[in-house]
Design a protein around this motif. Sequence first.
Motif, PDB file in Angstrom:
ATOM      1  N   ARG A 114       0.855  -1.191   0.000  1.00 29.83           N
ATOM      2  CA  ARG A 114       0.000   0.000   0.000  1.00 29.83           C
ATOM      3  C   ARG A 114       0.893   1.244   0.000  1.00 29.83           C
ATOM      4  N   THR A 115       0.400   2.285  -0.639  1.00 28.20           N
ATOM      5  CA  THR A 115       1.251   3.463  -0.835  1.00 28.20           C
ATOM      6  C   THR A 115       0.666   4.704  -0.166  1.00 28.20           C
ATOM      7  N   THR A 116       1.530   5.699  -0.068  1.00 26.90           N
ATOM      8  CA  THR A 116       1.221   6.890   0.726  1.00 26.90           C
ATOM      9  C   THR A 116       0.418   7.925  -0.054  1.00 26.90           C
ATOM     10  N   GLN A 117      -0.167   8.864   0.683  1.00 26.64           N
ATOM     11  CA  GLN A 117      -0.885   9.989   0.093  1.00 26.64           C
ATOM     12  C   GLN A 117      -0.482  11.260   0.847  1.00 26.64           C
ATOM     13  N   PRO A 118      -0.651  12.427   0.212  1.00 22.09           N
ATOM     14  CA  PRO A 118      -0.247  13.667   0.875  1.00 22.09           C
ATOM     15  C   PRO A 118      -1.253  14.104   1.944  1.00 22.09           C
ATOM     16  N   LEU A 143      -0.430  18.001  -5.134  1.00 22.81           N
ATOM     17  CA  LEU A 143       0.080  17.288  -6.310  1.00 22.81           C
ATOM     18  C   LEU A 143       1.511  16.819  -6.054  1.00 22.81           C
ATOM     19  N   GLU A 144       1.823  16.604  -4.794  1.00 24.46           N
ATOM     20  CA  GLU A 144       3.127  16.067  -4.400  1.00 24.46           C
ATOM     21  C   GLU A 144       2.840  15.343  -3.094  1.00 24.46           C
ATOM     22  N   THR A 145       3.458  14.177  -2.886  1.00 24.52           N
ATOM     23  CA  THR A 145       3.088  13.408  -1.705  1.00 24.52           C
ATOM     24  C   THR A 145       3.963  13.753  -0.511  1.00 24.52           C
ATOM     25  N   GLU A 146       3.386  14.564   0.380  1.00 22.34           N
ATOM     26  CA  GLU A 146       4.067  14.840   1.640  1.00 22.34           C
ATOM     27  C   GLU A 146       3.019  15.007   2.723  1.00 22.34           C
ATOM     28  N   SER A 147       3.278  14.383   3.852  1.00 19.04           N
ATOM     29  CA  SER A 147       2.411  14.573   5.007  1.00 19.04           C
ATOM     30  C   SER A 147       3.306  14.560   6.234  1.00 19.04           C
ATOM     31  N   TYR A 178       4.191  10.609   6.120  1.00 14.30           N
ATOM     32  CA  TYR A 178       4.886   9.982   4.995  1.00 14.30           C
ATOM     33  C   TYR A 178       5.313  11.003   3.942  1.00 14.30           C
ATOM     34  N   VAL A 179       6.248  10.592   3.084  1.00  9.36           N
ATOM     35  CA  VAL A 179       6.388  11.169   1.748  1.00  9.36           C
ATOM     36  C   VAL A 179       6.267   9.995   0.776  1.00  9.36           C
ATOM     37  N   GLY A 180       6.308  10.229  -0.544  1.00 10.53           N
ATOM     38  CA  GLY A 180       6.337   9.094  -1.478  1.00 10.53           C
ATOM     39  C   GLY A 180       5.202   9.053  -2.455  1.00 10.53           C
ATOM     40  N   GLY A 181       4.521   7.900  -2.599  1.00 13.29           N
ATOM     41  CA  GLY A 181       3.369   7.831  -3.488  1.00 13.29           C
ATOM     42  C   GLY A 181       3.372   6.637  -4.416  1.00 13.29           C
ATOM     43  N   GLU A 182       2.168   6.334  -4.934  1.00 19.51           N
ATOM     44  CA  GLU A 182       1.952   5.177  -5.798  1.00 19.51           C
ATOM     45  C   GLU A 182       2.787   5.265  -7.077  1.00 19.51           C
ATOM     46  N   SER A 183       2.864   6.465  -7.662  1.00 21.58           N
ATOM     47  CA  SER A 183       3.568   6.602  -8.938  1.00 21.58           C
ATOM     48  C   SER A 183       5.058   6.324  -8.768  1.00 21.58           C
ATOM     49  N   ALA A 184       5.600   6.688  -7.596  1.00 21.58           N
ATOM     50  CA  ALA A 184       7.020   6.411  -7.355  1.00 21.58           C
ATOM     51  C   ALA A 184       7.257   4.909  -7.326  1.00 21.58           C
ATOM     52  N   LEU A 185       6.324   4.170  -6.715  1.00 19.64           N
ATOM     53  CA  LEU A 185       6.453   2.712  -6.659  1.00 19.64           C
ATOM     54  C   LEU A 185       6.426   2.114  -8.063  1.00 19.64           C
ATOM     55  N   ILE A 186       5.446   2.549  -8.858  1.00 20.99           N
ATOM     56  CA  ILE A 186       5.322   1.987 -10.213  1.00 20.99           C
ATOM     57  C   ILE A 186       6.450   2.502 -11.102  1.00 20.99           C
ATOM     58  N   GLY A 187       6.858   3.754 -10.882  1.00 21.21           N
ATOM     59  CA  GLY A 187       7.972   4.316 -11.645  1.00 21.21           C
ATOM     60  C   GLY A 187       9.240   3.501 -11.494  1.00 21.21           C
ATOM     61  N   MET A 188       9.405   2.854 -10.340  1.00 22.10           N
ATOM     62  CA  MET A 188      10.563   1.970 -10.140  1.00 22.10           C
ATOM     63  C   MET A 188      10.198   0.508 -10.398  1.00 22.10           C
ATOM     64  N   ARG A 189       9.035   0.295 -10.985  1.00 21.31           N
ATOM     65  CA  ARG A 189       8.515  -1.056 -11.252  1.00 21.31           C
ATOM     66  C   ARG A 189       8.515  -1.926  -9.994  1.00 21.31           C
ATOM     67  N   GLY A 190       8.331  -1.256  -8.836  1.00 22.25           N
ATOM     68  CA  GLY A 190       8.092  -2.007  -7.605  1.00 22.25           C
ATOM     69  C   GLY A 190       6.666  -2.551  -7.629  1.00 22.25           C
ATOM     70  N   SER A 191       5.899  -2.146  -8.639  1.00 23.27           N
ATOM     71  CA  SER A 191       4.556  -2.652  -8.916  1.00 23.27           C
ATOM     72  C   SER A 191       4.303  -2.330 -10.372  1.00 23.27           C
ATOM     73  N   VAL A 192       3.495  -3.125 -11.041  1.00 23.72           N
ATOM     74  CA  VAL A 192       3.183  -2.806 -12.432  1.00 23.72           C
ATOM     75  C   VAL A 192       1.754  -2.325 -12.611  1.00 23.72           C
ATOM     76  N   LEU A 193       0.939  -2.468 -11.561  1.00 24.85           N
ATOM     77  CA  LEU A 193      -0.453  -2.020 -11.655  1.00 24.85           C
ATOM     78  C   LEU A 193      -0.927  -1.602 -10.275  1.00 24.85           C
ATOM     79  N   GLY A 194      -1.411  -0.384 -10.191  1.00 25.17           N
ATOM     80  CA  GLY A 194      -1.889   0.116  -8.908  1.00 25.17           C
ATOM     81  C   GLY A 194      -3.178   0.885  -9.081  1.00 25.17           C
TER      82      GLY A 194
END
Lengths: 532, 532
Positions: free
Chosen positions: A176-180, A186-190, A193-209
């Motif tokens: 599961r991934t973070t949200q701001p 339009l940037e994930t910071e809270s 957490y920092v981060g986000g779903e797109s960062a995970l998929i951008g590194m192919r740590g997932s292919v579908l989210g």
Amino acid sequence: MTIQQKKPEAWEIKAAIPRAIRDASLAKVTPPLAGLPDTLPQSSQGLPKQILTPREFDLTENYSVTELLAKLHSKELSSEELTRAFLRRAAVAQSATNCLTDLLWEGAIERARYLDSLPAPLGPLHGLPISTKEHHGAKGGNETANASYVAYIGKFQGSTVSLDTLWDAGCVFFARTTQPQTIMHLETESNIYVGGESALIGMRGSVLGVGGDIGGSIRCPAAHCGIYGFKPSAHRLPIAGGTAHMAGRESILSTNGPMAADRDSLELFMKVMLDAEPWKLEPSIRVAPWTPYEFTRPLKIAVQWWDGVVKPHPPMIRALREVSEACKKAGMTVVDWECESLDHKKGWEILSSLYWPDGGKEVLGLLESAGEPILPLTNFIIKDQPTVKELTVTEMFKLCAEREAYRTSYARHWTSTGKQDGHEVDIILCPPSFGAATPHEQSRYWGYTSIWNLLDYPGVVFPVTKVDKEKDVKDFDYQPKNEEDKFVYDLYEPDLYHGCPISLQIIGRRHHDEKVLAALKEVERAMGKHKG
Amino acid sequence: MTIQQKKPEAWEIKAAIPRAIRDASLAKVTPPLAGLPDTLPQSSQGLPKQILTPREFDLTENYSVTELLAKLHSKELSSEELTRAFLRRAAVAQSATNCLTDLLWEGAIERARYLDSLPAPLGPLHGLPISTKEHHGAKGGNETANASYVAYIGKFQGSTVSLDTLWDAGCVFFARTTQPQTIMHLETESNIYVGGESALIGMRGSVLGVGGDIGGSIRCPAAHCGIYGFKPSAHRLPIAGGTAHMAGRESILSTNGPMAADRDSLELFMKVMLDAEPWKLEPSIRVAPWTPYEFTRPLKIAVQWWDGVVKPHPPMIRALREVSEACKKAGMTVVDWECESLDHKKGWEILSSLYWPDGGKEVLGLLESAGEPILPLTNFIIKDQPTVKELTVTEMFKLCAEREAYRTSYARHWTSTGKQDGHEVDIILCPPSFGAATPHEQSRYWGYTSIWNLLDYPGVVFPVTKVDKEKDVKDFDYQPKNEEDKFVYDLYEPDLYHGCPISLQIIGRRHHDEKVLAALKEVERAMGKHKG
């Protein structure tokens, strides 16, 4: 000399808990990640290859969702092996981008083993690891969801029609991934957490989210990470049951949608979700089965070179030029989409007020109740917008009527594009943002994505190119047209963005979700991309 | 002795203006109506035959819309002759029921002549006279629309996507009909007019009209007049541009729909409206072409014998019994629709509050501004409902979330009806009201129509039988279950209602508009009605 350490605030102590839970979930990674650098490189894209086994790297790097599913369905590949590979790759992505709220190590492996034990595939997503945003909830298990609010830490969150559908189709939820903060940057910071779903998929740590989008939260991060993201029209996909603000607010609607490493899995996701007839359980969903669209003549494309408010950065204009040239060469008709008369600025005034008809009371109250600081991008979207104030119902109705009038003039403008030749514009090709991902806390212009939320037009983003400091030089002669334009103009420095992904966006008329994905296929074909 | 005459109030003087305009429009009828009785009979259904010429009577009495259109398209019949016949019949209906706001004498004849002069039909409704509610506006001309508010008298009202579409299909607008004060009674009375569209069609002063429905305003009057009325799901037909309260309110949506003398013209109306792709001009409309539904197996019908709140009168229960028996004989599966667990009373509490999130401020203000009296049924639906109060946006969102939860439990209940045999219920067969038309000012229970507005389920009403004092005796042993049930029970006296039309209602799931009309066809076939 002793350094006086500041005593942590109560909220800071509480905010550390979910991070500790996340870290504990990451500690389960077996074998543990070896070879992580002490200091991260400028780009982390090379890390997975260094850290994963060649087999893990191959499985997570080289196949589309369709290809993985074929291997899973034929039992050439076990779900457990694939899931373990993605669990480890997601852990690498986490170490580089802080994108996770938790890795669902045990649950995912258990689920994968169960699926492997079945004599036949459970459904179209049989064995596929899928990631979701944390505030969407969780299937099975006892997962909580804080939606990045300190006040919500420890709150149990059940499943939803959306997650149930993917589950019934045979997927494995593995991360599961973070949200701001407020789920509205339009940037994930809270403060958690920092981060986000797109960062995970951008590194192919997932292919579908699974993401969500009310102003660009699927499309903007996807565009900045060079992946695919699709925001269908509202009320097309089930969404109820996740953490949401002002539940029952209908002035502007959020929608779920897929974020993916390849194009075809966007359509697969939509088909799986709609084959399940979600309207039978979540009646706000339109009764509209997924009906793939086929173009019977070359596309007529309108290019939106700018939105009349903020001029895109040079690499974005180059991307528009390259893609529209390719479309022309492929025989499509390409015209300009003139925005000046459509007044996108007025659109933002209506939209920003309709985001917070309660003046932001609920979310600011949530932050205050936990004593956590309000982050700059939260202030930006609530307190810094002169349009945001608590409305009476009568004021809100008036604003909804203005929104409807705005939508009507836009729709009639679109319809009028068919007057001369009998064929109205099929899609708009436009930027998903003024440029590449901005430096921290500078994502302060939403117009390129949010206008399509106001209009409820479906939109897909797709990778096109990368910033090239040689080609994309700054135009020192440009005179910004207004304050926002100047802010955006000043942000551009070719050296800073060099190598960052640049994506474009395809927009269709309301409810023409299938047509948007069909158009993407045609445009990518024109671009010479045959494999998604 | 001289009788002291009360001096009329300002609003009374103003309210007389539109009636004078109407009377002037009726004075144009040529030849003038001859033979109108000084005192109206108990039933006025015999009047047209006495007053019209045999040819006029035949044209207006004996043909369905489809048959009239065939004659018009083949030029066997001129639009002018047909229009003149309906103008005169509408004038007869007006003399008996006060149903008109104006007869569009010159405009209609001019339009009919124009259509007759064309070498080929203009569209699918070529030459057909159609009536509309006055507050929907008017095509061409300089017609005003007061929507039965004294405050709005003299207000110019333009055309709409809805009227434009019918016009472009070749119709002739020839009469406009009245609406009740606030357009929110189930009986047409205001300080300007009494009457209504259903009364006009009930006397075949028109065979096809356009109504609107947010609580039953198409279905209830149609049922009481023994005609057909169809309320599609919201956002299916264009509606913008008419007079509406709280423009921009989305908590509960009104929808337009056809009211007609025969069944098939309901479907024709829908097809004409949707073939025009109204979503291209009015973007709140769902992109959903009209796609006729065909049943591939015998229907599964659930009969709602009562709604768990108010017991229908004996003739309504007899109608349900007769029709459900006929359906069984025709091979359909008939089950009961149990309402107790679905809590229709709760539904009304949500709905009645969502009708007036501003506490009724806008409409009460309109009445007050003109100094006109608030009628009893206006008080009933605003002031007498404990749920009606001005809400904050946060309170309204909460109520919308409750509405959504209510819809969800209803949808899941419906889905669950397929668990045993794999076939969920196709339609619900239910009363459109607790009985026949009530005496003046007694239409105080909306539940049998309004629950389907809350749920946004499409519904059609169709004539079944007439009250028969011999068959439909009062059940003196019945013990009313609650105050509303007692009110309704006490209303029933067989002698009073003898001979009045009794209709039933077919309800489908949200967005299954086509299925509802297809089911009506099957049910009428089972009833032995082959011609609509």
